[in-house]
Design an enzyme around this catalytic site. Sequence first.
Site, PDB file in Angstrom:
ATOM      1  N   GLU A 230       0.879  -1.174   0.000  1.00  0.00           N
ATOM      2  CA  GLU A 230       0.000   0.000   0.000  1.00  0.00           C
ATOM      3  C   GLU A 230       0.912   1.218   0.000  1.00  0.00           C
ATOM      4  O   GLU A 230       1.445   1.606   1.042  1.00  0.00           O
ATOM      5  CB  GLU A 230      -0.890  -0.010   1.261  1.00  0.00           C
ATOM      6  CG  GLU A 230      -1.833  -1.208   1.340  1.00  0.00           C
ATOM      7  CD  GLU A 230      -3.056  -1.048   0.435  1.00  0.00           C
ATOM      8  OE1 GLU A 230      -3.380   0.086   0.038  1.00  0.00           O
ATOM      9  OE2 GLU A 230      -3.674  -2.076   0.126  1.00  0.00           O
ATOM     10  N   CYS A 264      -2.313   9.639   2.465  1.00  0.00           N
ATOM     11  CA  CYS A 264      -1.850   9.033   1.214  1.00  0.00           C
ATOM     12  C   CYS A 264      -2.831   9.241   0.067  1.00  0.00           C
ATOM     13  O   CYS A 264      -2.435   9.329  -1.089  1.00  0.00           O
ATOM     14  CB  CYS A 264      -1.604   7.546   1.413  1.00  0.00           C
ATOM     15  SG  CYS A 264      -3.061   6.679   2.022  1.00  0.00           S
TER      16      CYS A 264
HETATM   17  P1  NAD Z   1       8.133   4.758   5.059  1.00  0.00           P
HETATM   18  O1  NAD Z   1       8.139   3.953   3.826  1.00  0.00           O
HETATM   19  O2  NAD Z   1       9.293   5.628   5.336  1.00  0.00           O
HETATM   20  O3  NAD Z   1       7.974   3.816   6.360  1.00  0.00           O
HETATM   21  C1  NAD Z   1       6.961   2.856   6.470  1.00  0.00           C
HETATM   22  C2  NAD Z   1       7.430   1.731   7.395  1.00  0.00           C
HETATM   23  O4  NAD Z   1       8.606   1.140   6.851  1.00  0.00           O
HETATM   24  C3  NAD Z   1       7.788   2.182   8.803  1.00  0.00           C
HETATM   25  O5  NAD Z   1       7.288   1.239   9.717  1.00  0.00           O
HETATM   26  C4  NAD Z   1       9.294   2.191   8.810  1.00  0.00           C
HETATM   27  O6  NAD Z   1       9.855   1.865  10.062  1.00  0.00           O
HETATM   28  C5  NAD Z   1       9.655   1.120   7.799  1.00  0.00           C
HETATM   29  N1  NAD Z   1      10.921   1.423   7.099  1.00  0.00           N
HETATM   30  C6  NAD Z   1      11.415   2.632   6.788  1.00  0.00           C
HETATM   31  N2  NAD Z   1      12.591   2.509   6.122  1.00  0.00           N
HETATM   32  C7  NAD Z   1      12.821   1.178   6.001  1.00  0.00           C
HETATM   33  C8  NAD Z   1      13.866   0.407   5.420  1.00  0.00           C
HETATM   34  N3  NAD Z   1      14.918   0.978   4.823  1.00  0.00           N
HETATM   35  N4  NAD Z   1      13.797  -0.937   5.486  1.00  0.00           N
HETATM   36  C9  NAD Z   1      12.738  -1.540   6.070  1.00  0.00           C
HETATM   37  N5  NAD Z   1      11.726  -0.851   6.646  1.00  0.00           N
HETATM   38  C10 NAD Z   1      11.759   0.489   6.622  1.00  0.00           C
HETATM   39  O7  NAD Z   1       6.777   5.600   5.010  1.00  0.00           O
HETATM   40  P2  NAD Z   1       6.267   6.700   6.023  1.00  0.00           P
HETATM   41  O8  NAD Z   1       7.113   7.912   5.899  1.00  0.00           O
HETATM   42  O9  NAD Z   1       6.062   6.104   7.359  1.00  0.00           O
HETATM   43  O10 NAD Z   1       4.803   6.996   5.416  1.00  0.00           O
HETATM   44  C11 NAD Z   1       4.603   7.841   4.334  1.00  0.00           C
HETATM   45  C12 NAD Z   1       4.398   7.086   3.048  1.00  0.00           C
HETATM   46  O11 NAD Z   1       3.417   6.082   3.214  1.00  0.00           O
HETATM   47  C13 NAD Z   1       3.853   7.985   1.939  1.00  0.00           C
HETATM   48  O12 NAD Z   1       4.482   7.650   0.734  1.00  0.00           O
HETATM   49  C14 NAD Z   1       2.378   7.639   1.887  1.00  0.00           C
HETATM   50  O13 NAD Z   1       1.753   7.917   0.675  1.00  0.00           O
HETATM   51  C15 NAD Z   1       2.428   6.181   2.182  1.00  0.00           C
HETATM   52  N6  NAD Z   1       1.135   5.723   2.688  1.00  0.00           N
HETATM   53  C16 NAD Z   1       0.386   4.907   1.903  1.00  0.00           C
HETATM   54  C17 NAD Z   1      -0.879   4.514   2.348  1.00  0.00           C
HETATM   55  C18 NAD Z   1      -1.760   3.616   1.528  1.00  0.00           C
HETATM   56  O14 NAD Z   1      -2.765   3.148   2.056  1.00  0.00           O
HETATM   57  N7  NAD Z   1      -1.463   3.352   0.274  1.00  0.00           N
HETATM   58  C19 NAD Z   1      -1.338   4.948   3.580  1.00  0.00           C
HETATM   59  C20 NAD Z   1      -0.529   5.782   4.337  1.00  0.00           C
HETATM   60  C21 NAD Z   1       0.719   6.162   3.885  1.00  0.00           C
END
Ligand code: NAD
Length: 486
Positions: A230, A264
């Site tokens: 997602e 998002c």
């Molecule tokens: P992110 O990708 O930075 O982090 C998401 C999760 O991944 C966190 O739990 C984090 O600890 C983990 N993570 C971060 N870096 C990692 C790595 N290198 N290796 C493994 N795990 C890692 O996202 P964010 O900043 O928390 O959220 C924002 C993003 O999420 C935006 O792009 C937004 O559009 C998206 N989002 C999508 C939806 C959806 O339903 N499609 C909903 C909410 C947010």
Amino acid sequence: MSRDEGKGGVEAPESESTLGMEPVADTLRRLREAFSAGRTQAAGFRASQLEGLSSFLQDNRQLLQDALAQDLHKSAFMSDISELILIQNEVDLALQNLRSWMKDEPVATSLLTKLSSAFIRKEPFGLVLIISPWNYPMNLTLMPLVGALAAGNCVVLKPSEVSKSSEKVLAEVLPRYLDQSCFAMVLGGPEETGRLLENKFDYILFTGSPRVGKIVMAAAAKHLTPVTLELGGKNPCYVDDDCDPQTVANRVVCFRYFNSGQTCVAPDYVLCSPEMQERLLPALQGAIARFFGNDPRGSPDLGRIINEKQFQRLQGLLGCGRVAIGGQNDERERYIAPTVLVDVQETEPVMQEEIFGPILPIVNVRGPDEAIDFINRREKPLALYVFSNSSQVVNQMLERTSSGSFVGNEGFTYFTLPSLPLGGIGHSGMGRYHGKFSFDTFSHHRACLLSHPGLEKLNEIRYPPYTDWNKKLITWALSSQSCTLL
Ligand code: NAD
């Protein structure tokens, strides 16, 4: 234990999160053993876990609201409508439908398989990992959890380390409400999550950025683990010349600045003609003032940017194009006023990256055809918004574009409907969940055919050596024509 038998292990031990108490590998082994023993299979057990989740929401409402206020400056009302009520609805729906969702689904047979019964059995995958982001920290962690539990899986939750207060409540309180032989919480940032992903899971649902989505998918590929991703991206919002600017402005302002733009599925930028822009700007200004007051900083309905890093990133984006509305910001409070940018170039950062903040650029196009070209030149978005009085224009946009979801003359209220799937396409993700889609996502759809052990005479025509007569018969029995005759 059979799938239809009664409850198992409702009385979870009153202990803390498994995190820190044993190495992750041991936790995963323990969960696998519980799954192999069939602990999560029975409908009664699944229901008991969902009821546990429901009690968690009810007993700790204040605690959850406080955590969301600390993380994102959400009012109690905002927390309720965007997180807590939606999770509760999802739990209630799963509890109401659990037994019917679990039922085997009979399917049609052909003449060749007429003596057999064919059905689809929904089986849990086994050990499921859910990784969530910070912007709706309860919603995006617990909504998938409902589906994973309802489908009878053992679950590891990895909430975001960025929304610290929410992470703390989830880690310290939630495990008390769930059977800890089947559920565990793992905390940490990129490094810890990277290590966690080295382990084999049977399914992973990840919500977050496309950048990290690729890391998760690559890690899953090593074990051939299926994934739902997602992800995010830039959601276009086309405003046609044929519409009432004030109505559009009300709806766009409400949904763009909800949670301070950190959503998002929020409209990320507006596409409209220069003439519509002239009419839209005063309407947007009016809506912002009406909704958030002349100094939006004092509004209880406007959130704050999650942390310093995101604030700095967004402050950088304020330098793109020209600020037509808003632009005020205060680093100490991580406050950015609802902002509209005009004269924005496609090549500027604000049009290259997902904004994820209270900034709305307007880009000029000459009409629906140019808007469609603009959208189709970019990655497929998670959501696409169109405002027009003309159903022809709305349908044209629907037919000639592709996105995770499509919305005409409305904001992201579709997100609240469990009857609609939430999911992206291409760069905005793969797979879907919410409502029954969640149950199906976390269930393996096993194709089953049970045949009669006797009646061998009838089966003999299928065996070699093939004569002209049985070749004809088999060919006919296999054809769709024979099925329609029966
Ligand atoms: P992110 O990708 O930075 O982090 C998401 C999760 O991944 C966190 O739990 C984090 O600890 C983990 N993570 C971060 N870096 C990692 C790595 N290198 N290796 C493994 N795990 C890692 O996202 P964010 O900043 O928390 O959220 C924002 C993003 O999420 C935006 O792009 C937004 O559009 C998206 N989002 C999508 C939806 C959806 O339903 N499609 C909903 C909410 C947010």
